[in-house]
Design an enzyme around this catalytic site. Structure first.
Site, PDB file in Angstrom:
ATOM      1  N   GLU A 339       1.105  -1.241  -0.226  1.00 48.33           N
ATOM      2  CA  GLU A 339       0.354  -0.111  -0.421  1.00 48.33           C
ATOM      3  C   GLU A 339       0.669   1.302  -0.208  1.00 48.33           C
ATOM      4  O   GLU A 339       0.105   2.364   0.868  1.00 48.33           O
ATOM      5  CB  GLU A 339      -0.930   0.125   1.496  1.00 48.33           C
ATOM      6  CG  GLU A 339      -2.233  -1.140   1.265  1.00 48.33           C
ATOM      7  CD  GLU A 339      -3.256  -1.326   1.934  1.00 48.33           C
ATOM      8  OE1 GLU A 339      -3.962  -1.199   2.114  1.00 48.33           O
ATOM      9  OE2 GLU A 339      -2.348  -0.943   3.345  1.00 48.33           O
TER      10      GLU A 339
HETATM   11  C1  TNX Z   1      -5.074  -3.700   4.161  1.00 54.54           C
HETATM   12  S1  TNX Z   1      -2.881  -6.799   3.987  1.00 54.54           S
HETATM   13  C2  TNX Z   1      -4.114  -4.101   4.795  1.00 54.54           C
HETATM   14  C3  TNX Z   1      -3.000  -4.182   6.446  1.00 54.54           C
HETATM   15  C4  TNX Z   1      -4.456  -3.214   6.823  1.00 54.54           C
HETATM   16  C5  TNX Z   1      -5.317  -4.467   6.046  1.00 54.54           C
HETATM   17  C6  TNX Z   1      -7.140  -4.794   6.997  1.00 54.54           C
HETATM   18  C7  TNX Z   1      -2.219  -5.394   3.981  1.00 54.54           C
HETATM   19  C8  TNX Z   1      -0.642  -5.976   3.100  1.00 54.54           C
HETATM   20  N1  TNX Z   1      -2.523  -4.439   4.422  1.00 54.54           N
HETATM   21  O1  TNX Z   1      -2.718  -2.498   6.726  1.00 54.54           O
HETATM   22  O2  TNX Z   1      -4.186  -3.452   7.883  1.00 54.54           O
HETATM   23  O3  TNX Z   1      -5.928  -4.490   5.187  1.00 54.54           O
HETATM   24  O4  TNX Z   1      -8.016  -6.045   6.919  1.00 54.54           O
END
Ligand code: TNX
Length: 534
Positions: A339
């Site tokens: 992200e």
């Molecule tokens: C996405 S999964 C994220 C996390 C959040 C999660 C909540 C991922 C690699 N990154 O930072 O906690 O969604 O479901």
């Protein structure tokens, strides 16, 4: 003797009627009582109805006279399982290859057919034998034995009377080498004691990887020598503004050893370059303007990145990864990578490649979330699938993946729209959804040969304490344990649900706060048998 043994279950329909008069909805279809309730389902198991090995004054746990200290420890663990709670002690003895009648015998045998984690368990009226090529195999065989015993073996207050084990032959080995749980202790902090309870329960289901998400925007949870601000500032809060917390290096090492004693390898994660607000609130030079950012206790995910042009960024990452490597015996360091907004592709790739070099210099292999796959990765690096990400790119270059596809494996999703904790962005993940899938056919371009295994991530934006973490994990983590271990061909949700129903009282005896998934007929076991210890 007979009166002391577990009574045979009431017909399910009788129990369902009794429940209905209490105003408790019972599933419409009665479940057949399964021949056994072993989870994950073994590769092969045959159970003979009506014949048993009875644990009595004759019973002892034995191992070969020349066995190593680990085998001796496993024998003591087996004896403690039978004797805890005040029953007569069960002796642990070293004896020859033909143990005396009454023995539960642990034996190492260097036979290839067992593999690294397989075992064979035979229960005869006169003796029980667990054979494996490795300590891990013996340990997994012990967990199967544990599940063939009545659930009262889990109950700290139960007297060990008339324990009996059905005559059975089990040949078993896992489908996948990686069977994991991820705990996010960054969004809401958990003390090590709570994590150890998870380790205990993972062991019962033959899970072998504990991935710890140790740093995110809302908190930094691991002591780093020479960088005290990371924990004094970065560890001082959490989602919602509570006091947060962190683990000392000694606590972390203690947890790692506790897990290792249960054949669980710890995989530490420091998420970067995004998800780093807590670090950037602690050390100003991680930001391009040199100023510390405010601590953050919300749940947004777009708070920015560490500064790519600051030497301090790489110095801190080096310190952190070297220290984590030094206190982590397992071969992996997880660096997140998910992200990321605000970098060009080239900037992001350059960063990931530099971090990969740092991980290698620390003597470890790198793991990252699927986004990392488009960087130039070494084939020893592992890409963790979480959305429709780029992991297949890594597979094409010969790399391996861990399957954590959110719609199936995320333990932080709600079970359905009515469960209170959890998120919904990947849709509700009911128990059947977490069970009824095949890792090998889930994502295009990711065949079985590229999959190390499965892992359930438990993100902690909405769960604030251990009981809530447990509610999200159980029983879905048990479903994932079977997805990761058992042959695909034999897996049916209805069969799993019937076995899982028998685990209700076991989980209750262990004090696990589990979700009574409506697809399972929990009532006959947990409602009736919980009143009296068999
Ligand atoms: C996405 S999964 C994220 C996390 C959040 C999660 C909540 C991922 C690699 N990154 O930072 O906690 O969604 O479901």
């Amino acid at each position: 003797m007979g009166a002391m043994l577990p009574r045979s279950p009431l017909p399910r329909r009788v129990a369902a009627t009794a429940l209905a008069t209490l105003g408790v909805a019972a599933p419409a279809v009665a479940q057949p009582t399964p021949a056994h309730a072993v989870i994950p389902a073994p590769v092969s198991i045959s159970v003979e109805a009506g014949r048993f090995f009875v644990v009595d004054a004759n019973t002892h746990v034995s191992h070969a006279a020349g066995a190593d200290t680990v085998v001796a420890r496993l024998a003591r663990t087996t004896s403690a399982m039978l004797a805890q709670g005040g029953g007569p002690g069960v002796r642990t003895v070293a004896e020859g290859a033909s143990p005396a009648p009454g023995a539960i015998h642990l034996a190492l045998a260097a036979e290839r057919r067992f593999g690294a984690e397989g075992y064979e368990l035979t229960v005869q009226p006169t003796r029980v034998t667990i054979t494996a090529a490795t300590h891990a195999g013996l340990f997994f065989g012990m967990q199967t034995l544990r599940q063939l015993l009545p659930w009262s073996v889990e109950h700290p207050g139960a007297l060990r009377r008339g324990l009996r084990i059905p005559v059975a032959t089990v040949r078993d080995a896992p489908r996948f080498a990686w069977r994991g749980l991820m705990l996010d202790v960054a969004r809401h902090f958990l003390p090590v004691s709570d994590v150890k309870r998870f380790v205990d329960h993972m062991a019962l289901y033959k899970l072998n990887r504990l991935h710890l998400h140790l740093a995110d925007d809302q908190g930094w949870r691991i002591e780093i020598a020479g960088r005290p601000e990371l924990t004094t500032i970065g560890g001082s809060t959490q989602v919602g503004g509570g006091p947060g917390g962190h683990w000392t290096q000694a606590e972390y090492r203690d947890l790692v050893a506790y897990a290792a004693a249960r054949f669980i390898t710890v995989v530490p994660e420091i998420d970067m370059p995004g998800h780093t607000n807590a670090a950037r609130a602690s050390i100003g030079a991680l930001n391009c303007d040199g100023k510390r950012v405010p601590l953050y206790t919300g749940t947004r995910v777009d708070l920015g990145n560490v500064c790519l042009t600051s030497d301090t960024t790489y110095a801190v990452i080096g310190d952190v990864l070297r220290q984590l490597a030094a206190m982590t015996p397992g071969p992996w360091l997880h660096v997140g990578g998910d992200e990321v907004k605000g970098f060009t592709r080239a900037q992001y790739h350059g960063f990931i490649e530099r971090v990969q070099d740092t991980v290698h210099a620390a003597g470890k292999r790198m793991i990252g979330w699927g986004e990392i796959a488009t960087a130039k990765l070494d084939t020893t690096t592992i890409s963790q699938v979480w959305i429709k990400d780029s992991s297949a790119v890594h597979v094409r270059r010969g790399g391996k993946v861990i399957m954590s596809f959110a719609e199936r494996a995320y333990l932080d999703m709600k079970y359905d729209s009515s469960t209170v904790t959890g998120l919904l962005w990947a849709g509700a993940v009911s128990l059947p959804r977490s069970y009824d899938w095949d890792p090998a056919t889930l994502r295009p371009g990711i065949p079985e040969s590229a999959i190390l295994g499965v892992e359930g991530p438990l993100w902690a934006e909405t769960v604030t304490r251990a009981a809530e973490f447990e509610f999200q994990a159980f029983p879905r983590l048990i479903a994932l344990a079977e997805v990761g271990w058992s042959p695909q061909a034999g897996r049916r949700f209805a069969d799993f649900a019937a076995r899982l129903a028998e685990h209700g009282p076991r989980l209750q005896a262990l004090g696990v706060n589990f979700y009574r998934a409506p697809e399972v007929d929990w009532a006959p076991s947990s409602g009736r048998r919980a009143r009296a210890v068999p």
